[in-house]
Design an enzyme around this catalytic site. Structure first.
Site, PDB file in Angstrom:
ATOM      1  N   THR A   1      28.809  39.058  39.054  1.00 24.50           N
ATOM      2  CA  THR A   1      27.641  38.696  38.232  1.00 24.50           C
ATOM      3  C   THR A   1      27.781  38.967  36.743  1.00 24.50           C
ATOM      4  OG1 THR A   1      26.570  40.870  38.512  1.00 24.50           O
ATOM      5  CG2 THR A   1      26.142  39.201  40.206  1.00 24.50           C
ATOM      6  N   ARG A   2      28.893  39.584  36.291  1.00 23.74           N
ATOM      7  CA  ARG A   2      28.986  39.997  34.891  1.00 23.74           C
ATOM      8  C   ARG A   2      28.750  38.846  33.920  1.00 23.74           C
ATOM      9  NH1 ARG A   2      31.282  44.318  32.504  1.00 23.74           N
ATOM     10  NH2 ARG A   2      32.437  44.904  34.373  1.00 23.74           N
TER      11      ARG A   2
ATOM     12  N   GLY B   1      39.193  54.253  25.636  1.00 20.44           N
ATOM     13  CA  GLY B   1      40.088  55.392  25.676  1.00 20.44           C
ATOM     14  C   GLY B   1      39.432  56.677  26.128  1.00 20.44           C
TER      15      GLY B   1
ATOM     16  N   GLU C   1      27.889  54.999  41.979  1.00 22.24           N
ATOM     17  CA  GLU C   1      26.750  54.877  41.062  1.00 22.24           C
ATOM     18  C   GLU C   1      25.445  54.832  41.839  1.00 22.24           C
ATOM     19  OE1 GLU C   1      28.778  52.387  37.327  1.00 22.24           O
ATOM     20  OE2 GLU C   1      27.409  51.384  38.717  1.00 22.24           O
TER      21      GLU C   1
END
Length: 673
Positions: free
Chosen positions: A80-81, A109, A143
């Site tokens: 879905t990005r 980084g 998450e």
């Protein structure tokens, strides 16, 4: 003298630097992607996002990213990005919502796990977007576990979105979502993956699937709008101004009144009146005074919204409420003289703090507060009213004229509702000042217009300001009407129903009728509440400011000024009686309230209905969906009458009545106490 030639030599100097920067960027990006992919690889480590301890951040509350977010998006990038998630992200950002998504917020980084964890911890609303392969990502599932922990431990809001998958399939790992998850599970178990982590994932998936969320099964643009509106509504709840938080501009008024109270140390009962136009904040100020003094009194009573409650419930109801608040026991006083004698006798030895809100008649005031002899020495009665003459006639000790807010206070209050902060963002400063200038310091207008403009784009702001400029400066109702006009049809119907009939009614009960009429009350009530057009009490009761209630009734009257029978709603006692008794009903009438109460503008209390109504009087009411009668008799054959009736509220229904073929098929609510 030759000019220096920069072109070639400059490129030779800068090229190695640019190449180094680009190399570092792509190397860092690859490193971050590798880190995330490692957590998703079949042979990867569990990759749990464990909560950071105090030592992880040195005990500091500062964020590594330097930001606290309002919304955190959890999603499977490959699904879905570039589509739905991108649309939702930009929809939220355009509405002024600080939104976290990893590709925009993570510095290249750096170790991204602490950053993700803190973003989840600090975000007020957490949105997991479940797509077909969401369950194949250890990262996403970790998450999700943290998201559900934050919900359960910190009360953060979770709004799940099920993108082309069913909630039950997510919760029980079925369908295409389950197939992908189970294949991954088998591979992980073969490689010795920690089964406890798998169970935590499944538990989180099951729990989140039971939450109220959204399913992407229609137009995505409409879905994004709904989600953005819901997010704004949830965020606004954090800034809603109850009496403990609403200190905008009120401290000065509290101080002035308290200075007077402190100088009156006499033994007599003190009467303080607060008067001013509707929407100016009289009740809020009175509550602040009441709260400030309440610990000095053992006996206290707050009688709210007397003007409306007297019409709806009568004098005896309010007097009995007062008796219960002060004496803490039930006492049904139904006789006027006995009520006066009882209160003056029983309260004489009580030091009382009494707040009488929105008094519109001096006789009603006297029936509730009597005179100084009713209460013990040191008592205090606070009265709010729109009519200064009531205070003069009653003879209060201190009539306080509650004025509008100054410009600075107005900007703070407006900004709280428009931007969820105390001041406008730089790009909205000029427009915000224009709105504040037009509203002339009236708190209700500031709140409603701020809510209307919350999350809207600059073009909408400018169009709204142009409309406001066309309204005469003192026409508050017309300013408020602008918010009504932007509502959808179903939302307008709910607003008008509440204004005319349902203030003080349980929103859950009213929703049965609205749902049966396909007014979509879940979304409609949320929109009205978000736009500050209504409020929902802790007891689920519908609340509406008097100015907005008057606006709703005026909109209905405008449907036909001369003929009430051609309006959609009838509530005035005399008008209803005229229409029903003379068989003048029409198909335009959708709702009728024919009960005891004051006939508007007459100031007289109507007698109990007690009339007999036959089917003939309802024959032409083909669109009637709500009927409220009290003590009335219905008789006859009601076949083909009121076939669309969704709610019958028949109070003091007689024990014996003869009604045949009453249209009950469509009823969603039946009240016959």
């Amino acid at each position: 003298m030759h000019r220096p030639i920069f072109g070639h030599s400059f490129a030779v100097l800068v090229a190695p630097i640019l190449l180094s920067v680009l190399a570092f960027y792509f190397l860092s990006k690859k490193k971050n992607n590798a880190a995330r992919n490692a957590a998703d690889a079949d042979n990867g480590a569990p990759g749990s996002l464990t909560a950071p301890t105090d030592t992880d951040f040195g005990g500091s509350s500062s964020s590594p990213t330097g930001n606290c977010y309002e919304v955190f998006l959890s999603f499977k990038g490959s699904d879905t990005r570039k589509g739905f998630t991108d649309h939702l992200y930009h929809g939220l950002v355009d509405a002024g919502v600080d939104t976290f998504r990893d590709d925009d917020e993570l510095c290249q980084g750096q170790d991204i796990r602490p950053v993700l964890m803190e973003a989840i911890t600090n975000s007020k609303v957490l949105i997991p977007i479940f797509s077909e392969s969401y369950g194949t990502s250890s990262w996403c599932l970790d998450e999700l576990v943290q998201i559900m922990e934050r919900k359960n431990n910190n009360g953060q809001i979770v709004l799940p979105i099920f993108y082309k998958v069913k909630p039950s399939d997510v919760g029980h790992q079925r369908g295409s979502f389950g197939d992908a998850f189970l294949k991954r599970e088998k591979r992980l178990l073969k490689r010795g993956f920690d089964p406890t982590t798998l169970e935590n994932w499944k538990k989180a998936l099951l729990e989140v699937s039971t939450l109220s969320g959204y399913e992407a099964d229609g137009y995505e643009a409409d879905l994004v709008k709904s989600i953005v509106r819901k997010v704004l509504s949830e965020l606004k709840k954090k800034f809603e101004l109850d009496i403990s938080e609403n200190s905008v501009g009120i401290d000065r008024h509290v101080k002035e009144i308290m200075e007077f109270v402190d100088t009156k140390k006499s033994h007599a009962t003190l009467f303080v009146g607060i008067h001013g136009m509707g929407g100016i904040g009289k009740t809020t100020l009175a509550k602040a005074i009441y709260n400030k003094l309440s610990n000095q009194f053992e006996h206290r009573s707050f009688i709210a919204d007397i003007r409306e409650s007297w019409k709806r419930n009568g004098a005896h109801y309010l007097r009995n409420q007062l008796i219960y608040d002060i004496l803490k026991h039930e006492n049904k006083v139904h006789n006027e003289d006995k009520g006066t004698t009882y209160i003056s006798c029983k309260f004489k030895c009580k030091k009382v703090l009494l707040l009488l809100d929105d008094v519109d008649d001096v006789i009603r005031l006297k029936r509730l507060a009597g005179n100084r002899d009713w209460f013990s020495s040191g008592s205090m009665v606070i009265i709010t009213t729109r009519n200064e003459r009531i205070l003069e006639e009653f003879g209060v000790d201190y009539p306080y004229d509650h004025k509008e807010m100054d410009n600075d206070q107005s900007m703070i209050l407006f900004s709280k509702h428009a931007f969820r902060r105390d001041s406008p963002p730089r790009e909205f400063e000029d427009l915000a000042h224009k709105v504040v200038s037009i509203t002339k310091g009236l708190p209700l207008s500031l709140e409603v217009l701020g809510s209307l403009l919350c999350g809207q784009k600059l073009a909408f702001w400018r169009a709204t300001i142009d409309k406001l400029k066309e309204v005469p400066p003192k026409e508050v109702r017309e300013k408020l009407r602008i918010s009504y006009e932007v509502l959808e049809y179903e939302q307008k119907q709910i607003f008008l129903d509440i204004a005319c009939f349902f203030v003080g009614t349980d929103s859950r009960t009213a929703s049965y009728m609205w749902d049966a009429c396909q007014f979509f009350p879940g979304a409609g009530i949320e929109v009205l509440r978000f736009m500050s057009l209504i409020k929902i009490g802790d007891d689920h009761q519908l609340r509406m400011h008097d100015q907005l209630k008057d606006l709703g009734k005026e909109i209905v009257r405008e449907e036909n000024r001369r003929e009430p029978r051609n309006r959609s709603r009838l509530w005035d006692y005399k008008e209803v009686k005229k229409v029903l008794k003379k068989n003048k009903g029409t198909g335009k009438i959708e709702a009728i309230d024919r009960t005891e109460g004051s006939s508007e503008g007459s100031g007289e209390t109507a007698k109990r209905d007690g009339d007999i109504y036959t089917e003939e009087q309802f024959k032409n009411l083909t669109s009637l969906r709500f009927l409220h009668v009290k003590g009335a008799h219905l008789t006859g054959d009601f076949k083909d009458s009121m076939e669309g009736l969704r709610w019958l509220r028949w109070r003091e229904c007689p024990m014996n009545f003869e009604v045949n073929n009453f249209p009950a098929e469509e009823l969603a609510v039946l009240e016959m106490p």
